[in-house]
Enzyme design. Sequence first.
Site, PDB file in Angstrom:
ATOM      1  CG  LEU A 128      -1.641   1.157   1.610  1.00 20.39           C
ATOM      2  CD1 LEU A 128      -3.155   1.477   0.183  1.00 20.39           C
ATOM      3  CD2 LEU A 128      -2.402   1.404   2.857  1.00 20.39           C
ATOM      4  N   PRO A 131       6.351   5.863  -1.427  1.00 24.53           N
ATOM      5  CG  PRO A 131       9.020   5.239  -2.460  1.00 24.53           C
ATOM      6  CD  PRO A 131       7.216   5.124  -2.792  1.00 24.53           C
ATOM      7  CB  SER A 135       0.238   8.589   7.944  1.00 26.82           C
ATOM      8  OG  SER A 135       1.575   8.279   8.986  1.00 26.82           O
ATOM      9  CD1 TRP A 159       7.373   2.420   4.242  1.00 26.19           C
ATOM     10  CD2 TRP A 159       8.964   1.695   4.677  1.00 26.19           C
ATOM     11  NE1 TRP A 159       8.071   3.234   4.211  1.00 26.19           N
ATOM     12  CE2 TRP A 159       9.301   3.351   4.731  1.00 26.19           C
ATOM     13  CE3 TRP A 159      10.076   0.898   5.703  1.00 26.19           C
ATOM     14  CZ2 TRP A 159      10.267   3.916   5.368  1.00 26.19           C
ATOM     15  CZ3 TRP A 159      11.245   1.776   6.108  1.00 26.19           C
ATOM     16  CH2 TRP A 159      11.433   3.302   4.861  1.00 26.19           C
ATOM     17  CD  GLN A 342      16.780   2.371  34.071  1.00 23.49           C
ATOM     18  OE1 GLN A 342      16.504   2.590  32.593  1.00 23.49           O
ATOM     19  NE2 GLN A 342      17.145   2.958  34.158  1.00 23.49           N
ATOM     20  CD  GLU A 369      -0.511  -4.549   9.372  1.00 27.80           C
ATOM     21  OE1 GLU A 369      -1.896  -4.610   9.508  1.00 27.80           O
ATOM     22  OE2 GLU A 369       0.099  -5.793   9.132  1.00 27.80           O
ATOM     23  N   GLY A 370      -0.146   1.849  10.233  1.00 30.56           N
ATOM     24  CA  GLY A 370      -0.732   2.775  10.530  1.00 30.56           C
ATOM     25  C   GLY A 370       0.003   3.398  12.383  1.00 30.56           C
ATOM     26  CB  SER A 372       0.923   5.434  18.932  1.00 27.00           C
ATOM     27  OG  SER A 372       1.978   4.521  18.703  1.00 27.00           O
ATOM     28  CD  GLU A 373       2.039   9.321  16.784  1.00 25.92           C
ATOM     29  OE1 GLU A 373       2.390   8.759  15.950  1.00 25.92           O
ATOM     30  OE2 GLU A 373       3.007   9.924  17.606  1.00 25.92           O
TER      31      GLU A 373
HETATM   32  N1  CAA Z   1     -13.223   0.297   6.384  1.00 22.90           N
HETATM   33  C1  CAA Z   1     -13.569   0.592   5.680  1.00 22.90           C
HETATM   34  N2  CAA Z   1     -13.339   1.428   4.968  1.00 22.90           N
HETATM   35  C2  CAA Z   1     -12.822   3.017   4.663  1.00 22.90           C
HETATM   36  C3  CAA Z   1     -12.131   2.552   6.522  1.00 22.90           C
HETATM   37  C4  CAA Z   1     -11.773   1.129   7.092  1.00 22.90           C
HETATM   38  N3  CAA Z   1     -11.933   0.968   8.088  1.00 22.90           N
HETATM   39  N4  CAA Z   1     -11.434   3.150   6.652  1.00 22.90           N
HETATM   40  C5  CAA Z   1     -12.071   4.637   5.711  1.00 22.90           C
HETATM   41  N5  CAA Z   1     -12.726   4.062   4.814  1.00 22.90           N
HETATM   42  C6  CAA Z   1     -13.234   4.698   3.522  1.00 22.90           C
HETATM   43  C7  CAA Z   1     -13.984   5.887   4.276  1.00 22.90           C
HETATM   44  O1  CAA Z   1     -15.307   5.330   4.596  1.00 22.90           O
HETATM   45  C8  CAA Z   1     -14.123   6.406   2.317  1.00 22.90           C
HETATM   46  O2  CAA Z   1     -14.854   5.957   1.800  1.00 22.90           O
HETATM   47  P1  CAA Z   1     -15.747   6.274   1.101  1.00 22.90           P
HETATM   48  O3  CAA Z   1     -14.782   7.445  -0.358  1.00 22.90           O
HETATM   49  O4  CAA Z   1     -16.846   5.642   0.509  1.00 22.90           O
HETATM   50  O5  CAA Z   1     -16.420   7.667   2.155  1.00 22.90           O
HETATM   51  C9  CAA Z   1     -12.572   6.322   2.183  1.00 22.90           C
HETATM   52  O6  CAA Z   1     -12.179   5.173   2.747  1.00 22.90           O
HETATM   53  C10 CAA Z   1     -11.784   7.188   2.045  1.00 22.90           C
HETATM   54  O7  CAA Z   1     -11.185   7.103   3.476  1.00 22.90           O
HETATM   55  P2  CAA Z   1     -10.841   8.354   4.350  1.00 22.90           P
HETATM   56  O8  CAA Z   1     -11.448   9.791   4.029  1.00 22.90           O
HETATM   57  O9  CAA Z   1     -11.211   8.843   5.983  1.00 22.90           O
HETATM   58  O10 CAA Z   1      -9.045   8.680   4.083  1.00 22.90           O
HETATM   59  P3  CAA Z   1      -8.010   9.459   4.525  1.00 22.90           P
HETATM   60  O11 CAA Z   1      -7.645  10.034   3.710  1.00 22.90           O
HETATM   61  O12 CAA Z   1      -8.761  10.493   4.900  1.00 22.90           O
HETATM   62  O13 CAA Z   1      -7.223   8.540   5.289  1.00 22.90           O
HETATM   63  C11 CAA Z   1      -6.415   6.701   7.045  1.00 22.90           C
HETATM   64  C12 CAA Z   1      -7.767   8.038   6.845  1.00 22.90           C
HETATM   65  C13 CAA Z   1      -7.046   6.444   8.565  1.00 22.90           C
HETATM   66  C14 CAA Z   1      -5.575   8.316   7.525  1.00 22.90           C
HETATM   67  C15 CAA Z   1      -5.479   6.383   6.671  1.00 22.90           C
HETATM   68  O14 CAA Z   1      -5.362   6.996   5.621  1.00 22.90           O
HETATM   69  C16 CAA Z   1      -5.142   5.271   7.433  1.00 22.90           C
HETATM   70  O15 CAA Z   1      -5.398   4.678   7.589  1.00 22.90           O
HETATM   71  N6  CAA Z   1      -2.983   5.853   6.783  1.00 22.90           N
HETATM   72  C17 CAA Z   1      -3.056   4.888   7.572  1.00 22.90           C
HETATM   73  C18 CAA Z   1      -2.222   3.538   6.310  1.00 22.90           C
HETATM   74  C19 CAA Z   1      -1.850   2.632   6.884  1.00 22.90           C
HETATM   75  O16 CAA Z   1      -1.833   1.814   8.226  1.00 22.90           O
HETATM   76  N7  CAA Z   1      -0.754   1.739   6.294  1.00 22.90           N
HETATM   77  C20 CAA Z   1       0.066   1.151   6.834  1.00 22.90           C
HETATM   78  C21 CAA Z   1       0.654  -0.217   5.557  1.00 22.90           C
HETATM   79  S1  CAA Z   1       1.279  -1.822   5.595  1.00 22.90           S
HETATM   80  C22 CAA Z   1       2.291  -1.891   6.623  1.00 22.90           C
HETATM   81  O17 CAA Z   1       2.514  -0.749   7.253  1.00 22.90           O
HETATM   82  C23 CAA Z   1       3.647  -2.550   6.043  1.00 22.90           C
HETATM   83  C24 CAA Z   1       3.203  -3.657   6.427  1.00 22.90           C
HETATM   84  O18 CAA Z   1       3.919  -5.171   5.331  1.00 22.90           O
HETATM   85  C25 CAA Z   1       3.120  -4.311   7.667  1.00 22.90           C
END
Ligand code: CAA
Length: 386
Positions: A128, A131, A135, A159, A342, A369-370, A372-373
């Site tokens: 997902l 670079p 978030s 990542w 510690q 995976e997101g 803490s913020e």
């Molecule tokens: N379930 C279902 N739908 C969801 C959802 C959820 N949990 N969260 C958001 N949506 C939907 C919304 O309802 C919205 O849908 P509509 O178009 O119908 O309105 C759409 O998705 C867009 O949602 P937002 O407007 O809330 O989107 P945003 O741009 O404001 O972002 C965010 C929200 C929560 C900040 C999100 O971008 C996020 O979770 N960011 C962190 C990303 C992340 O966790 N990345 C980790 C990648 S994996 C990794 O770390 C590596 C690995 O391999 C371990």
Amino acid sequence: MSWALTPLTEEQREIQKTAREFAQQEIAPYSEQWDRDSHFEPSLVPKLGELGFLGMMIPEKYDGLGLDTLTYLIALEEIARVDASVAVMLSVHNSLPTQMLLKWGSEDQKERFLKPMARGEMLGCFALSEPEAGSDAASLRTQAVRDGDHWVLNGTKAWVTSGTKGDVFLAMARTDSPSDRRGARGISTFIITPDLPGFAVSKKEDKMGLRASPTVQLHFADMRVPSNRLLGTVGCGFIYAMQSLDNGRLGIAAQAIGIAEAALRQAAAYAADRKQFGKLIKEFQAIQFKLADMATRVASARALLHMSATAKDRGEHMTQFSAMAKLLASETAMFVTTQAIQIFGGYGYVKEYPVERLFRDAKVTEIYEGTSEIQRIVIARELYSR
Ligand code: CAA
């Protein structure tokens, strides 16, 4: 000190025992070396596959074990207590790509990809982030353009866990056009395999922790992807990714609790062995209070995780619970490993004891995976959304 919100069923105890024995026999003797060498041990994948651990929540119809979420997380915690790098490989595979294929894949895609993944013959990854899109995942720029019965993909994913050894990557890319951007609704999901021309692993990250888990960048250069590799519906890829992360975050919480439990046990054992000022350090209240706080936080994080898992299995809306479980567990892991260092004092700061690795491994659970913020944003938003 193994504890669950409700008594474990016989099946759950059996799976827990299997995971514990596997971790002790096949992982524990090598973890330190794998961490030192940044080595991902490829033989673990078929071995874990044989136990069914790469298809834990996949129905038997698709060659999985068909377990519930709680049972899966109990097994994952056992693995993470011994090696958090192996745990993240299991967590990503079981929570993200396999669940995406199960939920939104066609029968043909399930036959071709999900079944071998559930058997442990193919390892799954999730792509997902980019670079410049971490978030703010919806700002991703990898572009997919339709060309006859193919899509042509260009861009860089970042990542990606298990990336050097991945067989199937569930990758998010833009399918809207630069002149008609649709934000989160302009993203679709593709099933990518490394044999596609134009696919390359372009960089392996040199990480602080989880060193035995290869994290990579992928580069797609005019990569032609057959149209039957599109997952589900065009424009739904971001929603699929977010829904899947609701599952994934439970896995990371279990991983964090496993790290914390291991640090707690090691610190308690060390305090019962180390003497200063003529007595065992566990007899000092300063140490007892630390251990008490550590144990309390681990138990709280596990209780919230198990409650969240059972809520998920009842079909309840999960977004807020999984964010809370991940937030609490990852901050617990960081707190507990910090306190453990510690208690060990200077010996915690060197590689002589595994607590140093636990501290390094814990940090990323507050980031991937997101962060803490982001979990706090998700939790706060959910307060007003229903
Ligand atoms: N379930 C279902 N739908 C969801 C959802 C959820 N949990 N969260 C958001 N949506 C939907 C919304 O309802 C919205 O849908 P509509 O178009 O119908 O309105 C759409 O998705 C867009 O949602 P937002 O407007 O809330 O989107 P945003 O741009 O404001 O972002 C965010 C929200 C929560 C900040 C999100 O971008 C996020 O979770 N960011 C962190 C990303 C992340 O966790 N990345 C980790 C990648 S994996 C990794 O770390 C590596 C690995 O391999 C371990």
